[in-house]
Design an enzyme around this catalytic site. Structure first.
Site, PDB file in Angstrom:
ATOM      1  N   HIS A   1       0.869  -1.182   0.000  1.00 20.08           N
ATOM      2  CA  HIS A   1       0.000   0.000   0.000  1.00 20.08           C
ATOM      3  C   HIS A   1       0.899   1.223   0.000  1.00 20.08           C
ATOM      4  O   HIS A   1       1.663   1.435   0.945  1.00 20.08           O
ATOM      5  CB  HIS A   1      -0.923   0.014   1.221  1.00 20.08           C
ATOM      6  CG  HIS A   1      -1.730   1.279   1.297  1.00 20.08           C
ATOM      7  ND1 HIS A   1      -2.502   1.725   0.243  1.00 20.08           N
ATOM      8  CD2 HIS A   1      -1.864   2.222   2.269  1.00 20.08           C
ATOM      9  CE1 HIS A   1      -3.097   2.859   0.568  1.00 20.08           C
ATOM     10  NE2 HIS A   1      -2.712   3.187   1.795  1.00 20.08           N
TER      11      HIS A   1
ATOM     12  N   ASP B   1      -7.693   1.418   1.460  1.00 23.68           N
ATOM     13  CA  ASP B   1      -7.484   2.247   2.651  1.00 23.68           C
ATOM     14  C   ASP B   1      -8.338   3.507   2.658  1.00 23.68           C
ATOM     15  O   ASP B   1      -8.146   4.384   3.491  1.00 23.68           O
ATOM     16  CB  ASP B   1      -6.001   2.629   2.761  1.00 23.68           C
ATOM     17  CG  ASP B   1      -5.631   3.133   4.142  1.00 23.68           C
ATOM     18  OD1 ASP B   1      -6.246   2.674   5.122  1.00 23.68           O
ATOM     19  OD2 ASP B   1      -4.721   3.973   4.245  1.00 23.68           O
TER      20      ASP B   1
ATOM     21  N   ASP C   1       1.273   5.176  -0.143  1.00 22.23           N
ATOM     22  CA  ASP C   1       0.787   6.555  -0.045  1.00 22.23           C
ATOM     23  C   ASP C   1       1.768   7.483  -0.751  1.00 22.23           C
ATOM     24  O   ASP C   1       2.955   7.509  -0.410  1.00 22.23           O
ATOM     25  CB  ASP C   1       0.659   6.971   1.422  1.00 22.23           C
ATOM     26  CG  ASP C   1      -0.352   6.122   2.180  1.00 22.23           C
ATOM     27  OD1 ASP C   1      -1.534   6.180   1.813  1.00 22.23           O
ATOM     28  OD2 ASP C   1       0.046   5.415   3.117  1.00 22.23           O
TER      29      ASP C   1
END
Length: 408
Positions: free
Chosen positions: A11, A123, A13
């Site tokens: 994941h 998310d 960001d």
């Protein structure tokens, strides 16, 4: 015995408590190791978080990696897209969500190969009720998520049919314990028995019992986490410990498997944003309000003024290239990623966001000014004439105010 389909991913960001540049420095090492491992281990596969922008950031500093990426994508071992950035699903305009997907899908096709056609938002902090309809607009009939579910009030199954307007629906797949349920970090590998007995097996049991499923999806990753090296060796060890069967799989494969059982799944309609199993951070709707306001104003400027003027200009022989419009949209979409739009970013990141808004508004205003000036010139307006544009799709009735500058 339940079969758990393990998907290795990261994941990623683009910005959070760190800036986009910070993330790019980290990707220089992590993404290179991902490519190296996939080329070394031909049985492995990896998901790059469902967003194209992070691949673009990496290719900017590693242009020689494009062919490697294209090959792995073609082999269906590296999964990229379909989003440009992993969007917030409550605050942006519906059209922004569509454009995020359109740009992500088209640019993945042009640069890297076939995108992962999975509505993947692992998310994001809650989802508006019409997301199934928006996903269907670009040809996506499935949705994978984590936050916002309640198995008492919404559905008792981790997998269900989620319906939007016009009876459009997607097969929805929930991660009840997050995208890190099957995380295999270096520390986890040192304490594999504890990881399996205390985290993995209980999660598999929960997913199997909520909907009576013999096949369950287990994401294996974490924020900014690298690929699991020699993952099949680790999975073999896990199978020696686990009460279940663990197999390496991909998100598209599991979606295909579940769609074969779609008629057996329960139906659900309306939004998904309950904080029962994971925080949806409802208070972020009011956090860093100025940024949200700037996002809204920029959206409206693009949708209600700039793009209609581009159409008017084209009719008048004034052609504005798609490239500059896509660049404008990207500046906005980079902010609409879930952490950024939520305002859960540091002051240092806010400086970057405000600068992107400055650049985006300069592009938008520049396009407007160019078209208006050229149309005014083509009409041979005198210094005593004023031209007004109605860019809304309906007749205007009312008053318009304007500022007049003279030499006197």
């Amino acid at each position: 015995m339940v079969k758990a389909h393990l998907v290795n991913h990261t994941h990623w960001d683009r910005e959070w408590y760190f800036t986009t540049m910070d993330a790019q420095v980290l990707s220089e090492q992590v993404f290179t190791e991902i490519l190296d491992e996939l080329e070394k281990n031909h049985e492995a596969n990896f998901c790059l978080d469902g967003q194209t922008s992070i691949v673009d950031d990496y290719v900017e500093i590693h242009p020689e990696a494009v062919k490697r990426i294209q090959k792995l994508v073609s082999e269906k071992r590296l999964f990229v897209g379909p989003w440009y950035t992993q969007t917030d699903a409550l605050n942006p305009d519906a059209e922004s969500i569509i454009r995020n997907l359109v740009i992500g899908i088209k640019e993945t096709q042009e640069k890297y190969g076939n995108p992962m056609m999975v509505g993947y938002l692992p998310d994001t902090f809650g989802f508006n009720a019409q997301l199934p309809t928006l996903l269907n607009e670009v040809g996506i009939d499935n949705f994978i998520f984590w936050r916002g579910i309640n198995f008492d009030k919404i559905t008792d199954s981790v997998y269900f049919n989620w319906k939007g307007l016009a009876n459009k629906k997607v097969v929805a797949i929930d991660f009840p314990f997050g995208y890190f349920t099957g995380k295999i970090s270096p520390d986890d590998q040192k304490h594999l028995k504890e990881m399996v007995t205390k985290r993995l097996d209980p999660a598999i049991k929960f997913e199997a019992e909520h909907g009576n499923h013999n096949d369950v999806l287990i994401p294996s990753g974490m924020d900014q986490l690298n690929i699991v090296k020699n993952i099949f060796k680790t999975v073999k060890k896990i199978n020696e410990i686990s009460a279940n069967q663990i197999v390496i799989d991909t998100y598209p494969n599991f979606v295909k498997l579940l769609k074969g059982k779609q008629n057996e799944l329960p139906d659900y309609q309306v939004e998904i944003r309950l904080p029962t199993y994971a925080r949806v951070h409802r208070t972020i709707g009011a956090v860093r309000y100025k940024l949200k306001k700037e996002s809204f104003l920029l959206e409206q400027k693009i949708l209600r003024r700039v793009e209609p003027l581009v159409v008017i200009g084209k009719k008048a022989g004034i052609n504005i290239g798609n490239g500059i419009l896509i660049k404008l949209w990207k500046k906005l979409l980079e902010y609409q990623a879930h952490d950024s739009m939520g305002g859960s970013v540091t002051d240092n990141v806010v400086v970057d966001i405000l600068h992107r808004y400055k650049e985006a508004n300069e592009i938008a205003d520049g396009i407007e000014n160019m078209i208006e000036k050229k149309i005014a010139e083509s009409l041979k307006l005198t210094s005593k004439q004023i031209i007004l544009f109605n860019t809304d799709p309906h007749e205007f009735k009312g008053r318009k105010s304007f500022t007049l500058l003279t030499n006197y």
